[in-house]
Write a protein that holds these residues in place. Sequence first.
Motif, PDB file in Angstrom:
ATOM      1  N   ALA A 151      -8.824 -11.651   1.743  1.00  8.16           N
ATOM      2  CA  ALA A 151      -8.050 -12.308   0.700  1.00  8.16           C
ATOM      3  C   ALA A 151      -7.873 -13.778   1.047  1.00  8.16           C
ATOM      4  O   ALA A 151      -7.732 -14.131   2.215  1.00  8.16           O
ATOM      5  CB  ALA A 151      -6.692 -11.636   0.557  1.00  8.16           C
ATOM      6  N   VAL A 152      -7.866 -14.622   0.025  1.00  9.31           N
ATOM      7  CA  VAL A 152      -7.743 -16.063   0.226  1.00  9.31           C
ATOM      8  C   VAL A 152      -6.467 -16.564  -0.435  1.00  9.31           C
ATOM      9  O   VAL A 152      -6.191 -16.242  -1.594  1.00  9.31           O
ATOM     10  CB  VAL A 152      -8.961 -16.804  -0.358  1.00  9.31           C
ATOM     11  N   GLY A 153      -5.702 -17.353   0.299  1.00  2.00           N
ATOM     12  CA  GLY A 153      -4.477 -17.969  -0.197  1.00  2.00           C
ATOM     13  C   GLY A 153      -3.661 -18.440   0.982  1.00  2.00           C
ATOM     14  O   GLY A 153      -3.754 -17.879   2.076  1.00  2.00           O
ATOM     15  N   ARG A 154      -2.853 -19.451   0.800  1.00  2.00           N
ATOM     16  CA  ARG A 154      -2.088 -20.001   1.917  1.00  2.00           C
ATOM     17  C   ARG A 154      -1.028 -19.032   2.427  1.00  2.00           C
ATOM     18  O   ARG A 154      -0.702 -19.005   3.609  1.00  2.00           O
ATOM     19  CB  ARG A 154      -1.433 -21.315   1.509  1.00  2.00           C
ATOM     20  N   PHE A 155      -0.474 -18.194   1.545  1.00  2.00           N
ATOM     21  CA  PHE A 155       0.604 -17.286   1.936  1.00  2.00           C
ATOM     22  C   PHE A 155       0.202 -15.837   1.702  1.00  2.00           C
ATOM     23  O   PHE A 155      -0.436 -15.513   0.702  1.00  2.00           O
ATOM     24  CB  PHE A 155       1.880 -17.589   1.135  1.00  2.00           C
ATOM     25  N   ILE A 156       0.600 -14.993   2.639  1.00  2.00           N
ATOM     26  CA  ILE A 156       0.433 -13.552   2.476  1.00  2.00           C
ATOM     27  C   ILE A 156       1.778 -12.895   2.749  1.00  2.00           C
ATOM     28  O   ILE A 156       2.472 -13.260   3.699  1.00  2.00           O
ATOM     29  CB  ILE A 156      -0.671 -12.974   3.401  1.00  2.00           C
ATOM     30  N   GLU A 157       2.166 -11.983   1.873  1.00  2.00           N
ATOM     31  CA  GLU A 157       3.371 -11.184   2.076  1.00  2.00           C
ATOM     32  C   GLU A 157       2.927  -9.758   2.370  1.00  2.00           C
ATOM     33  O   GLU A 157       2.151  -9.178   1.613  1.00  2.00           O
ATOM     34  CB  GLU A 157       4.273 -11.219   0.849  1.00  2.00           C
ATOM     35  N   VAL A 158       3.428  -9.225   3.468  1.00  2.00           N
ATOM     36  CA  VAL A 158       3.060  -7.882   3.912  1.00  2.00           C
ATOM     37  C   VAL A 158       4.291  -6.988   3.809  1.00  2.00           C
ATOM     38  O   VAL A 158       5.382  -7.376   4.237  1.00  2.00           O
ATOM     39  CB  VAL A 158       2.547  -7.906   5.369  1.00  2.00           C
ATOM     40  N   GLU A 159       4.094  -5.814   3.248  1.00  2.00           N
ATOM     41  CA  GLU A 159       5.167  -4.816   3.188  1.00  2.00           C
ATOM     42  C   GLU A 159       4.721  -3.581   3.963  1.00  2.00           C
ATOM     43  O   GLU A 159       3.661  -3.022   3.685  1.00  2.00           O
ATOM     44  CB  GLU A 159       5.477  -4.429   1.747  1.00  2.00           C
ATOM     45  N   VAL A 160       5.522  -3.181   4.936  1.00  2.00           N
ATOM     46  CA  VAL A 160       5.283  -1.959   5.698  1.00  2.00           C
ATOM     47  C   VAL A 160       6.376  -0.963   5.314  1.00  2.00           C
ATOM     48  O   VAL A 160       7.561  -1.269   5.449  1.00  2.00           O
ATOM     49  CB  VAL A 160       5.307  -2.223   7.214  1.00  2.00           C
ATOM     50  N   THR A 161       5.962   0.186   4.806  1.00  2.00           N
ATOM     51  CA  THR A 161       6.906   1.243   4.456  1.00  2.00           C
ATOM     52  C   THR A 161       6.800   2.346   5.505  1.00  2.00           C
ATOM     53  O   THR A 161       5.706   2.842   5.776  1.00  2.00           O
ATOM     54  CB  THR A 161       6.619   1.808   3.053  1.00  2.00           C
ATOM     55  N   LEU A 162       7.936   2.665   6.095  1.00  4.23           N
ATOM     56  CA  LEU A 162       8.020   3.708   7.118  1.00  4.23           C
ATOM     57  C   LEU A 162       8.528   4.988   6.468  1.00  4.23           C
ATOM     58  O   LEU A 162       9.498   4.955   5.697  1.00  4.23           O
ATOM     59  CB  LEU A 162       8.972   3.271   8.225  1.00  4.23           C
ATOM     60  N   HIS A 163       7.891   6.105   6.782  1.00  2.00           N
ATOM     61  CA  HIS A 163       8.247   7.398   6.196  1.00  2.00           C
ATOM     62  C   HIS A 163       8.516   8.417   7.299  1.00  2.00           C
ATOM     63  O   HIS A 163       7.895   8.363   8.360  1.00  2.00           O
ATOM     64  CB  HIS A 163       7.083   7.950   5.361  1.00  2.00           C
ATOM     65  N   THR A 164       9.403   9.358   6.990  1.00  2.00           N
ATOM     66  CA  THR A 164       9.567  10.528   7.845  1.00  2.00           C
ATOM     67  C   THR A 164       9.720  11.757   6.959  1.00  2.00           C
ATOM     68  O   THR A 164      10.373  11.703   5.917  1.00  2.00           O
ATOM     69  CB  THR A 164      10.762  10.396   8.813  1.00  2.00           C
ATOM     70  N   ASP A 165       9.096  12.846   7.370  1.00  2.00           N
ATOM     71  CA  ASP A 165       9.237  14.112   6.666  1.00  2.00           C
ATOM     72  C   ASP A 165      10.301  14.988   7.316  1.00  2.00           C
ATOM     73  O   ASP A 165      10.555  16.095   6.846  1.00  2.00           O
ATOM     74  CB  ASP A 165       7.891  14.860   6.642  1.00  2.00           C
ATOM     75  N   ASP A 166      10.911  14.497   8.407  1.00  2.00           N
ATOM     76  CA  ASP A 166      11.936  15.235   9.143  1.00  2.00           C
ATOM     77  C   ASP A 166      12.956  14.218   9.668  1.00  2.00           C
ATOM     78  O   ASP A 166      12.620  13.375  10.504  1.00  2.00           O
ATOM     79  CB  ASP A 166      11.288  15.996  10.302  1.00  2.00           C
ATOM     80  N   ALA A 167      14.186  14.274   9.169  1.00  2.00           N
ATOM     81  CA  ALA A 167      15.212  13.289   9.523  1.00  2.00           C
ATOM     82  C   ALA A 167      15.538  13.259  11.016  1.00  2.00           C
ATOM     83  O   ALA A 167      16.183  12.318  11.486  1.00  2.00           O
ATOM     84  CB  ALA A 167      16.477  13.537   8.709  1.00  2.00           C
TER      85      ALA A 167
END
Length: 105
Positions: A72-88
């Motif tokens: 990807a090309v552009g001066r800024f990149i925003e990254v989102e990391v989503t953390l999941h658990t199937d057992d609390a």
Amino acid sequence: PSGYYRQIFSGWDAGETRWQSIFADATLPGNGVTYLRIRYRVAATEAGLQGVSWSPYQGPFPPEALPLSVDAVGRFIEVEVTLHTDDADYVPTLRSISAIAHGPQ
């Protein structure tokens, strides 16, 4: 349950920034009950990130391997990391996110 963290990275002031990969360092206990997904968006300006669509979610990690390849090309990149658990009883922890890019040639 799940939760997310977002980080904005800035590329070069002059010339083209080509983003190549994203890496997330996380503790994922529970032998498969915790995992993460990643998505990103790229724009020429930081304010412009709000006006562009997110990439499709990538993952889950594991079983897929990191780093995530990006082209990807552009001066800024925003990254989102989503953390999941199937057992609390098992809580994933994000330590860091990094984005690798090539600058002007």
